[in-house]
Scaffold this active site. Structure first.
Site, PDB file in Angstrom:
ATOM      1  N   GLY A  45     -17.200 -21.452   4.677  1.00 43.81           N
ATOM      2  CA  GLY A  45     -17.479 -20.774   5.942  1.00 43.81           C
ATOM      3  C   GLY A  45     -16.263 -20.029   6.459  1.00 43.81           C
ATOM      4  N   HIS A  46     -15.097 -20.676   6.415  1.00 47.72           N
ATOM      5  CA  HIS A  46     -13.863 -20.011   6.834  1.00 47.72           C
ATOM      6  C   HIS A  46     -13.552 -18.817   5.925  1.00 47.72           C
ATOM      7  CE1 HIS A  46     -13.014 -24.257   8.296  1.00 47.72           C
ATOM      8  NE2 HIS A  46     -12.909 -23.540   9.405  1.00 47.72           N
TER       9      HIS A  46
END
Length: 295
Positions: A45-46
């Site tokens: 996600g990051h």
């Protein structure tokens, strides 16, 4: 390209300045900086936010890792928040991030620090009520980071829906010259929202936790059945708590503009923000999981 790691504000600003000077084909003032603030223990996600920064045309991409103590309450997991800097730096290197800002607490909150940012419209938000002082900590550190990095665009994940609303509000109210871009929640193949705190769960528990997203999807797909918000919230609570390991902290049905709860008289409709927090009593510890769905 090597990852430039900066631990002080001064070294970060110098690194950004030097990177701007070295961007070819653009005058200095046209070079764009993208910024992804994180608390580390990075996951896909990051990294998707880093990729979004590149896809958005940012010439320089800066990521910060800082576990912000002011957004944790005394009974929360600050002391045990997962950390793996070696893995994080490899992820950022592989994603071709330009600069990592890695300050310690004293660099962000030096001795005699006494200025905090409060977004007052967040007070009635259920996440704010559940975590007193949380959004003051978020607003303060994000304001500081935006003023330190001075990005053209900052990237945040939709999973932290109320945090996104808080940040957009403070950027507008304080006339911070930065565009805020909210990116879709990144999920495991099972549907579980990616989170650093998922590491607290065993593999089997992570599979069980997918019930949260499955239940939210079920509500979304049958939205016409719910005539009132209380009916929707009760149905979702029942679905999730059918697993005895899960206990609802809160379920919110709110405005996408300010995060305030809809009233009982407001028709349940598309565009409202369905968000929640669930306590999962796992083998290792009790873990608080959050998720969001735009109806």
């Amino acid at each position: 390209m090597s990852l430039n790691i900066c631990t002080t504000i001064e070294s970060l600003r110098l690194a950004i300045h030097e990177k701007k000077l070295n961007v070819k084909g653009k005058p200095y003032y046209e070079v764009t900086v993208g910024f992804v603030p994180t608390m580390g223990y990075l996951h896909e996600g990051h990294i998707s936010l880093i990729e979004q920064a590149k896809l958005s045309g940012c010439d320089i991409v800066v990521c910060s890792i800082f576990v912000n103590p002011t957004q944790f309450n005394a009974n929360e997991d600050l002391s045990s928040y997962p950390v793996n800097l070696e893995r994080d730096t490899k992820y950022l290197q592989d994603a071709k991030t330009d600069i990592l800002f890695l300050p310690n607490v004293q660099e962000i909150y030096p001795k005699d620090f006494s200025t905090y940012v409060t977004v007052e419209s967040m007070a009635p938000v259920l996440e704010s009520i559940a975590r007193p002082g949380h959004f003051r900590g978020v607003a303060t550190v994000v304001t500081k980071l935006l003023l330190i990095v001075k990005p053209n665009i900052a990237f945040f994940g939709q999973k932290d829906a109320m945090q996104c609303i808080c940040i957009k509000r403070l950027v507008e109210d304080l006339n911070i010259d930065c565009k805020v871009k909210i990116c879709d929640t990144k999920r495991e193949n099972s549907g579980l929202a990616m989170s650093s705190r998922n590491s607290y769960l065993t593999e089997q528990e992570q599979k069980q936790a997918t019930l949260i997203y499955q239940s939210m999807l079920s509500i979304q797909q049958n939205l016409e059945k719910y005539t009132t918000r209380s009916q929707l919230i009760q149905s979702l609570s029942t679905l999730i708590e059918s697993n005895p390991l899960m206990k609802i902290d809160y379920i919110s049905l709110s405005s996408p503009i300010n995060g305030n709860e809809t009233t009982e008289e407001t028709p349940v409709s598309k565009g409202q923000v369905l968000s929640l927090a669930v306590f999962f009593s796992g083998e290792k510890r009790k873990t608080r999981l959050i998720d969001v769905l735009i109806l």
